[in-house]
Design an enzyme around this catalytic site. Structure first.
Site, short mmCIF file in Angstrom:
data_model
loop_
_atom_site.label_atom_id
_atom_site.label_comp_id
_atom_site.label_asym_id
_atom_site.label_seq_id
_atom_site.Cartn_x
_atom_site.Cartn_y
_atom_site.Cartn_z
N HIS A 23 0.85 -1.19 0.00
CA HIS A 23 0.00 0.00 0.00
C HIS A 23 0.88 1.24 0.00
CE1 HIS A 23 -3.71 -2.19 0.60
NE2 HIS A 23 -3.05 -2.96 1.46
N ALA A 24 0.39 2.31 -0.56
CA ALA A 24 1.01 3.64 -0.57
C ALA A 24 2.50 3.59 -0.88
CB ALA A 24 0.70 4.37 0.72
#
Length: 96
Positions: A23-24
């Site tokens: 994620h991210a």
């Protein structure tokens, strides 16, 4: 990490090491590294593969810490590209 190097695609199963999964920030780092490779690397988790150079595609996998993902690529430079991304995904990119 099990790598296959048959005449076809090069594949490698790798366990996600980042605490928050892909994620991210970890997804952005993996996508950037994938975009720098001489071949298109795909990544899959329990389904159809997506391009590893796409941050949104990486996030859409929903890969969490400890999940196994499969990298694959074909062509000149595929073994090195898959190995480089496998090493990156296995690390805890959030701790770095």
């Amino acid at each position: 990490m099990a790598m296959e190097t048959s005449a076809g695609p090069v594949t490698n199963d790798v366990v996600v090491g980042s605490r928050v999964g892909l994620h991210a920030r970890p997804a952005a780092l993996v996508a950037q590294a994938a975009a720098a490779q001489p071949v298109i690397v795909q990544i899959a988790k329990d389904g159809a593969p997506v391009q590893a150079r796409s941050v949104l595609s990486l996030i859409s996998l929903g890969a969490k810490c400890g999940d196994t993902v499969t990298l694959s690529a074909e062509g000149d430079g595929a073994p090195a590209a898959v190995a480089a991304l496998a090493e990156l995904i296995a690390r805890d990119l959030d701790a770095e």
